[in-house]
Structures are given as C-alpha cells and as structure tokens.
Write a protein that holds these residues in place. Structure first.
Motif, PDB file in Angstrom:
ATOM      1  N   LYS A   1     -15.813 -15.338  49.872  1.00 41.45           N
ATOM      2  CA  LYS A   1     -16.624 -15.756  49.010  1.00 41.45           C
ATOM      3  C   LYS A   1     -17.974 -14.923  48.685  1.00 41.45           C
ATOM      4  CE  LYS A   1     -18.656 -20.006  46.940  1.00 41.45           C
ATOM      5  NZ  LYS A   1     -18.958 -21.564  47.276  1.00 41.45           N
ATOM      6  N   SER A   2     -18.725 -14.651  49.680  1.00 36.51           N
ATOM      7  CA  SER A   2     -19.934 -13.882  49.595  1.00 36.51           C
ATOM      8  C   SER A   2     -19.433 -12.481  49.277  1.00 36.51           C
ATOM      9  CB  SER A   2     -20.760 -13.732  50.930  1.00 36.51           C
ATOM     10  OG  SER A   2     -19.793 -13.342  52.141  1.00 36.51           O
ATOM     11  N   LYS A   3     -18.407 -12.013  49.846  1.00 36.89           N
ATOM     12  CA  LYS A   3     -17.540 -10.712  49.190  1.00 36.89           C
ATOM     13  C   LYS A   3     -17.680 -10.388  47.835  1.00 36.89           C
ATOM     14  CE  LYS A   3     -13.517  -9.407  49.144  1.00 36.89           C
ATOM     15  NZ  LYS A   3     -12.315  -8.759  49.568  1.00 36.89           N
ATOM     16  N   LYS A   4     -17.321 -11.515  47.354  1.00 38.91           N
ATOM     17  CA  LYS A   4     -17.124 -11.259  45.584  1.00 38.91           C
ATOM     18  C   LYS A   4     -18.346 -11.338  44.943  1.00 38.91           C
ATOM     19  CE  LYS A   4     -12.631 -13.845  45.431  1.00 38.91           C
ATOM     20  NZ  LYS A   4     -11.701 -14.836  45.390  1.00 38.91           N
ATOM     21  N   ARG A   5     -19.598 -11.881  45.589  1.00 39.09           N
ATOM     22  CA  ARG A   5     -20.499 -11.938  44.848  1.00 39.09           C
ATOM     23  C   ARG A   5     -21.332 -10.691  45.144  1.00 39.09           C
ATOM     24  NH1 ARG A   5     -21.598 -17.534  47.044  1.00 39.09           N
ATOM     25  NH2 ARG A   5     -22.362 -16.366  48.956  1.00 39.09           N
ATOM     26  N   ILE A   6     -21.122  -9.998  46.264  1.00 38.84           N
ATOM     27  CA  ILE A   6     -21.717  -8.665  46.433  1.00 38.84           C
ATOM     28  C   ILE A   6     -21.058  -7.601  45.859  1.00 38.84           C
ATOM     29  CG2 ILE A   6     -21.622  -6.907  48.377  1.00 38.84           C
ATOM     30  CD1 ILE A   6     -22.209  -9.085  50.302  1.00 38.84           C
ATOM     31  N   GLN A   7     -19.638  -7.757  45.477  1.00 38.24           N
ATOM     32  CA  GLN A   7     -18.925  -6.671  44.571  1.00 38.24           C
ATOM     33  C   GLN A   7     -19.506  -6.977  43.204  1.00 38.24           C
ATOM     34  OE1 GLN A   7     -14.912  -8.242  45.879  1.00 38.24           O
ATOM     35  NE2 GLN A   7     -14.152  -6.135  45.698  1.00 38.24           N
ATOM     36  N   LEU A   8     -19.828  -8.114  42.771  1.00 34.10           N
ATOM     37  CA  LEU A   8     -20.325  -8.131  41.371  1.00 34.10           C
ATOM     38  C   LEU A   8     -21.704  -7.747  41.341  1.00 34.10           C
ATOM     39  CD1 LEU A   8     -19.944  -9.595  38.643  1.00 34.10           C
ATOM     40  CD2 LEU A   8     -20.995 -11.489  39.331  1.00 34.10           C
ATOM     41  N   SER A   9     -22.479  -7.707  42.294  1.00 32.48           N
ATOM     42  CA  SER A   9     -23.911  -7.393  42.191  1.00 32.48           C
ATOM     43  C   SER A   9     -23.986  -5.744  42.258  1.00 32.48           C
ATOM     44  CB  SER A   9     -24.548  -7.884  43.710  1.00 32.48           C
ATOM     45  OG  SER A   9     -24.057  -7.093  44.650  1.00 32.48           O
ATOM     46  N   LEU A  10     -22.990  -5.173  43.003  1.00 30.90           N
ATOM     47  CA  LEU A  10     -22.824  -3.679  43.178  1.00 30.90           C
ATOM     48  C   LEU A  10     -22.583  -3.077  41.766  1.00 30.90           C
ATOM     49  CD1 LEU A  10     -20.863  -3.221  46.454  1.00 30.90           C
ATOM     50  CD2 LEU A  10     -23.066  -2.439  45.873  1.00 30.90           C
ATOM     51  N   ILE A  11     -21.646  -3.695  41.080  1.00 29.66           N
ATOM     52  CA  ILE A  11     -21.340  -3.191  39.734  1.00 29.66           C
ATOM     53  C   ILE A  11     -22.400  -3.374  38.572  1.00 29.66           C
ATOM     54  CG2 ILE A  11     -19.628  -3.692  37.641  1.00 29.66           C
ATOM     55  CD1 ILE A  11     -17.476  -4.494  39.861  1.00 29.66           C
ATOM     56  N   LEU A  12     -23.287  -4.781  38.780  1.00 32.02           N
ATOM     57  CA  LEU A  12     -24.126  -4.786  37.846  1.00 32.02           C
ATOM     58  C   LEU A  12     -25.343  -4.154  38.161  1.00 32.02           C
ATOM     59  CD1 LEU A  12     -24.236  -8.966  37.606  1.00 32.02           C
ATOM     60  CD2 LEU A  12     -23.335  -6.896  35.858  1.00 32.02           C
ATOM     61  N   ILE A  13     -25.698  -3.507  39.330  1.00 29.00           N
ATOM     62  CA  ILE A  13     -26.568  -2.894  39.961  1.00 29.00           C
ATOM     63  C   ILE A  13     -26.326  -1.422  39.371  1.00 29.00           C
ATOM     64  CG2 ILE A  13     -27.921  -1.750  41.583  1.00 29.00           C
ATOM     65  CD1 ILE A  13     -28.803  -4.621  41.083  1.00 29.00           C
ATOM     66  N   GLY A  14     -25.284  -0.820  39.596  1.00 25.64           N
ATOM     67  CA  GLY A  14     -24.675   0.182  39.120  1.00 25.64           C
ATOM     68  C   GLY A  14     -24.781   0.465  37.589  1.00 25.64           C
ATOM     69  N   ILE A  15     -24.528  -0.647  36.905  1.00 20.94           N
ATOM     70  CA  ILE A  15     -24.556  -0.220  35.376  1.00 20.94           C
ATOM     71  C   ILE A  15     -25.971  -0.385  34.933  1.00 20.94           C
ATOM     72  CG2 ILE A  15     -24.087  -1.477  33.241  1.00 20.94           C
ATOM     73  CD1 ILE A  15     -21.431  -2.648  34.651  1.00 20.94           C
ATOM     74  N   SER A  16     -26.924  -1.151  35.625  1.00 17.22           N
ATOM     75  CA  SER A  16     -28.301  -1.142  35.309  1.00 17.22           C
ATOM     76  C   SER A  16     -28.891   0.136  35.522  1.00 17.22           C
ATOM     77  CB  SER A  16     -29.104  -2.201  35.955  1.00 17.22           C
ATOM     78  OG  SER A  16     -29.036  -2.071  37.429  1.00 17.22           O
ATOM     79  N   ASN A  17     -28.428   0.865  36.533  1.00 18.01           N
ATOM     80  CA  ASN A  17     -28.944   2.182  37.021  1.00 18.01           C
ATOM     81  C   ASN A  17     -28.573   3.209  35.712  1.00 18.01           C
ATOM     82  OD1 ASN A  17     -30.665   2.157  39.136  1.00 18.01           O
ATOM     83  ND2 ASN A  17     -28.658   1.644  40.450  1.00 18.01           N
TER      84      ASN A  17
ATOM     85  N   ILE B   1     -24.728   7.683  41.208  1.00 19.44           N
ATOM     86  CA  ILE B   1     -25.327   6.483  41.763  1.00 19.44           C
ATOM     87  C   ILE B   1     -24.422   5.316  41.254  1.00 19.44           C
ATOM     88  CG2 ILE B   1     -27.070   4.793  42.378  1.00 19.44           C
ATOM     89  CD1 ILE B   1     -29.021   7.138  42.487  1.00 19.44           C
ATOM     90  N   THR B   2     -24.321   5.336  39.966  1.00 16.72           N
ATOM     91  CA  THR B   2     -23.375   4.007  39.506  1.00 16.72           C
ATOM     92  C   THR B   2     -21.878   4.147  39.919  1.00 16.72           C
ATOM     93  OG1 THR B   2     -24.917   4.120  37.262  1.00 16.72           O
ATOM     94  CG2 THR B   2     -22.758   3.176  37.160  1.00 16.72           C
ATOM     95  N   ILE B   3     -21.430   5.395  39.761  1.00 15.97           N
ATOM     96  CA  ILE B   3     -20.151   5.585  40.078  1.00 15.97           C
ATOM     97  C   ILE B   3     -20.155   5.181  41.607  1.00 15.97           C
ATOM     98  CG2 ILE B   3     -18.275   7.342  40.568  1.00 15.97           C
ATOM     99  CD1 ILE B   3     -19.293   8.959  38.161  1.00 15.97           C
ATOM    100  N   PHE B   4     -20.808   5.665  42.537  1.00 21.22           N
ATOM    101  CA  PHE B   4     -20.862   5.446  43.908  1.00 21.22           C
ATOM    102  C   PHE B   4     -20.668   3.659  44.203  1.00 21.22           C
ATOM    103  CE2 PHE B   4     -22.925   4.456  48.053  1.00 21.22           C
ATOM    104  CZ  PHE B   4     -21.946   5.110  49.122  1.00 21.22           C
ATOM    105  N   LEU B   5     -21.587   3.101  43.840  1.00 18.92           N
ATOM    106  CA  LEU B   5     -21.596   1.948  43.866  1.00 18.92           C
ATOM    107  C   LEU B   5     -20.414   1.086  43.402  1.00 18.92           C
ATOM    108  CD1 LEU B   5     -25.381   0.891  42.812  1.00 18.92           C
ATOM    109  CD2 LEU B   5     -24.534   0.920  45.074  1.00 18.92           C
ATOM    110  N   CYS B   6     -20.014   1.560  42.153  1.00 18.31           N
ATOM    111  CA  CYS B   6     -18.636   0.714  41.842  1.00 18.31           C
ATOM    112  C   CYS B   6     -17.537   0.975  42.525  1.00 18.31           C
ATOM    113  CB  CYS B   6     -18.507   1.225  40.157  1.00 18.31           C
ATOM    114  SG  CYS B   6     -19.802   0.526  39.074  1.00 18.31           S
ATOM    115  N   CYS B   7     -17.478   2.100  43.144  1.00 17.89           N
ATOM    116  CA  CYS B   7     -16.322   2.509  44.146  1.00 17.89           C
ATOM    117  C   CYS B   7     -16.302   1.797  45.262  1.00 17.89           C
ATOM    118  CB  CYS B   7     -16.296   3.994  44.326  1.00 17.89           C
ATOM    119  SG  CYS B   7     -15.924   5.251  42.968  1.00 17.89           S
ATOM    120  N   VAL B   8     -17.584   1.394  45.846  1.00 16.03           N
ATOM    121  CA  VAL B   8     -17.839   0.738  47.196  1.00 16.03           C
ATOM    122  C   VAL B   8     -17.221  -0.521  46.684  1.00 16.03           C
ATOM    123  CG1 VAL B   8     -19.380  -0.448  48.647  1.00 16.03           C
ATOM    124  CG2 VAL B   8     -19.707   2.145  48.102  1.00 16.03           C
ATOM    125  N   ALA B   9     -17.585  -1.215  45.500  1.00 11.50           N
ATOM    126  CA  ALA B   9     -17.173  -2.615  45.175  1.00 11.50           C
ATOM    127  C   ALA B   9     -15.535  -2.527  45.206  1.00 11.50           C
ATOM    128  CB  ALA B   9     -17.837  -2.879  43.823  1.00 11.50           C
TER     129      ALA B   9
END
Length: 403
Positions: free
Chosen positions: A341-357, A319-327
C-alpha cells in the motif's frame, strides 16, 4: 586423467542447469566493473562537449551499447563463470574492447566516429563469440545459443555497413543494431516459457546492477566537482550551489537504494529482461545529471539567470526521468505484503515530484541557479521523508507484534 586435469586447469564454463545459491560476487567481477568507470566518464564528457540533439542521441547510443556489453558480460559470468583460467581470459578480452572504446572517444572530431565504431565492432564480435562458445562445452545449450549468435552477427554486419553509409543514416543504423542486440533475450524468454524452465534474475545480478548504479552515481559526483573546479571565481554563491549539487546526488542515491536495494526480482525471464532494460534510462539519466551540472554552474559566474543552454534543461529533465524510472522499477521487485500500500503512494509521489521538477524549468525559466537547486533538493527531501516514514512505521508495527 589428462583430460580431467586439463579441464581443471582451463576451467570450462559451468553448465547452465547448475545454480549456485547465494553466490558471492567475485573479485574478478568487481575488477571487470572498474573499466566501465573510465568509459562512462568519457561518454558523459562527450555529452558535455556536444550539447545538442545529435550529441544527446550519440550519448544515448554509446551509453546503451556500453551497458549492453556490461550486462552480457555480467550475465555470462553469472550463468557460466568458473574459477578457471578461461573465465579470466574472457573477462580480460572484454576489458580490452571497452578500454579501446574509451580511447577512441578522445580522438579528434574527424576520426572519432570511425574509431569508436571499430571499438564497438570488436566488442560486438567478442560478445557474439562469448555466447556461441558455450555450446562447445554445454550440449544442452547448443539449441539456445544459436539465437544469440545469429542476431548478434546480424547486428555486427549492420554496423560494418556504417563505414560506407552517408552520415545522416549512420545514426539510424547504430540504433537499429542496438535494438537487434536485445532481441535474443526476448526470444530466449519465450523459449524458456514454452519449455517450462523456471528462470528468475538471480540475486547476484540484481546486486551487480546495484554496483553498476554506484559507478554512475560516482560519475554524477564527479560532474558536480568538475562543474565547480574550472570556475575562475569561487564565491559564496558557487560554494552553496556546489553543496546543493552534492546533496542532490546524495538524495537521489538515498531514494534509489531505499526503494530498490535488497529486493528480489519477480519470477520469469521476461520480467528480468524488462527490469534490466529499464535500468538503461535510469542510469543514463543519472549520467546526464553529472554531464549537465557544469553548464548549470556557468550562470553563477556570468550573473545570468535562467536555463539558456540545452544542457541546463537536460539537468532538470534527467532528474525527472530518473525518478519516474525508479517508480517503474518497483513494479518488477518483490516487496513484503505490508509494503504494497505504501509502495503505491511512494510511486505516485516519485512521478509527481519528477513532473514538478520538469515544470519548474519551463514555468520559471529565469530562476537563479541557487534557488532552482534548492527547490530540487526540497522536492527530493519530500520523497525521502515519505519513504523513511512509511518504511519505519511498517517495521515498528512488525516489531510491536512480535511477542
């Protein structure tokens, strides 16, 4: 006159220089994708039965080789596909090769390697012929198809040597041959840049990649179903975990297609190649979600907490790899200027959520399966809310500015 009728009947490949705007995906292409549903199901089942580092490496190779075959067949159809009989026969032969690979994966342990290698050799040789044969019809392409022919034949010869190489080195040769198979696209991109040929991954191919992603999502759903169906006891805890498993896959689908779908690829063949290659870890990690879910569900009936098998760890890591790859895929797609601008925030959230999982597995190794799946679902919902809120706000702003 006879030659003209023969061409109409046989249907030679259309020329590379001819581009069809807004080409509709044919029924033949959709039928061609179906055989990959079977082989990918076999590959994910292979990983579920071999929960080890070698099994993970073999899964990665088999998945990558299958994706390589699908991608080459799809690109060939996009470049040179015609309504004639030749295109249909070419599709049929590749379906036979992929079907043979699916059959070989059900072989006994002592013969599965040799049988799978023979099927892969058949697929390798067919893809080589596919690109070489274009030069027989399109003189402009003869200079270019030599690159594919030489490198693909080199990988073919390398795969043949695995029949006489000791086992520890077979896996290395398999991966080297896989890398060689991707070299022609890199070299072709450089040639196009030097000749000032403007090449961009077509909207049709980005849609095909999306359809292939749907196939892998189907396998993930099947993994959740299989993870519950074989359990001897179906109590309330099992059903809750089942629901969370389905909802997690649905949430991953929501995230992927909300961010990636209906976006055109940036210009440049190299950009298209890298983006297509990035789909490989994206989809293989999604396949691992389905393959690992049954192992995760074993803890619900044995009253054991925590991640006690490699497959259970693979579930969270995938799940972590999947979210980071989507980013990462976002970098290769074209978004309206208002979305940047919002795309960059979403990319950062995908990476952070992936790492947290991923950290959740190691920081709380004794967490019950239900609570773990609940935490994963909540984290994915954070991304969904963020994407929906940002995208909707932008669209409402644009509508309010229209007189």
């Amino acid at each position: 006159m006879v030659k003209q009728n023969h061409n109409i009947w046989w249907g030679p490949p259309k020329k590379f220089s001819i581009h069809i705007a807004e080409r509709k995906i044919s029924w033949l292409e959709l039928f061609y994708d179906l055989v990959y549903v079977i082989v990918i199901s076999k590959i994910t089942r292979y990983l579920a039965g071999h929960p080890s580092v070698p099994g993970l490496l073999d899964y990665g190779y088999l998945f990558a080789m299958t994706f390589w075959g699908w991608y080459n067949g799809s690109m060939y159809h996009d470049f040179y596909g015609s309504p004639g009989i030749r295109t249909r026969f070419m599709t049929l032969w590749q379906m036979l090769a992929v079907g043979a690979l699916a059959v070989s994966l059900d072989s006994p342990p002592e013969s599965i390697l040799n049988r799978a290698t023979i099927a892969i050799l058949f697929l390798q040789l067919f893809i080589t012929y596919l690109w070489w044969s274009v030069g027989l019809y399109d003189r402009e392409y003869r200079k270019l198809n030599l690159t594919h022919t030489i490198w693909f034949l080199g990988a073919f010869v390398l795969l043949i040597t695995t029949f006489w190489v000791p086992f520890p080195y077979k896996r290395i040769i398999f991966w080297v041959a896989l890398v060689i198979n991707h070299i022609p696209f890199v070299l072709m991109a450089k040639r196009y840049e030097k000749s000032n040929v403007n090449f961009t991954l077509s909207p049709n191919m980005t849609e095909r990649l999306g359809l292939f992603t749907i196939i892998i999502f189907g396998e993930a759903i099947l993994g959740v179903v299989n993870g519950v169906s074989h359990l001897p006891v179906l109590d309330i805890n099992v059903w809750l975990c089942f629901c969370l498993g389905i909802v997690i896959v649905f949430a991953l689908w929501w995230i992927f297609f909300s961010i990636i779908a209906d976006r055109k690829c940036k210009e440049g063949m190299q950009t298209g190649n890298v983006m297509s290659l990035l789909y490989l870890p994206t989809l293989s990690s999604l396949g691992m979600v389905g393959a690992a879910f049954p192992a995760l569900m074993e803890n619900t009936t044995t009253n054991r907490n925590g991640f006690s098998s490699p497959l259970q760890i693979i579930f969270g890591a995938s799940i972590t790899i999947f979210l980071c790859c989507v980013a990462a895929l976002c970098w290769f797609l074209i978004y309206p200027i208002e979305y940047e601008k919002s795309k960059k925030r979403i990319q950062l959230s995908l990476i952070l959520i992936g790492i947290s999982n991923l950290l959740l597995i190691f920081l709380f190794p004794m967490l019950p399966v239900f609570l773990y799946l609940l935490c994963v679902f909540i984290s994915l919902m954070i991304v969904i809310v963020l994407v929906t809120y940002n995208w909707s706000r932008i669209e409402l702003t644009k509508l309010s500015e229209v007189p």
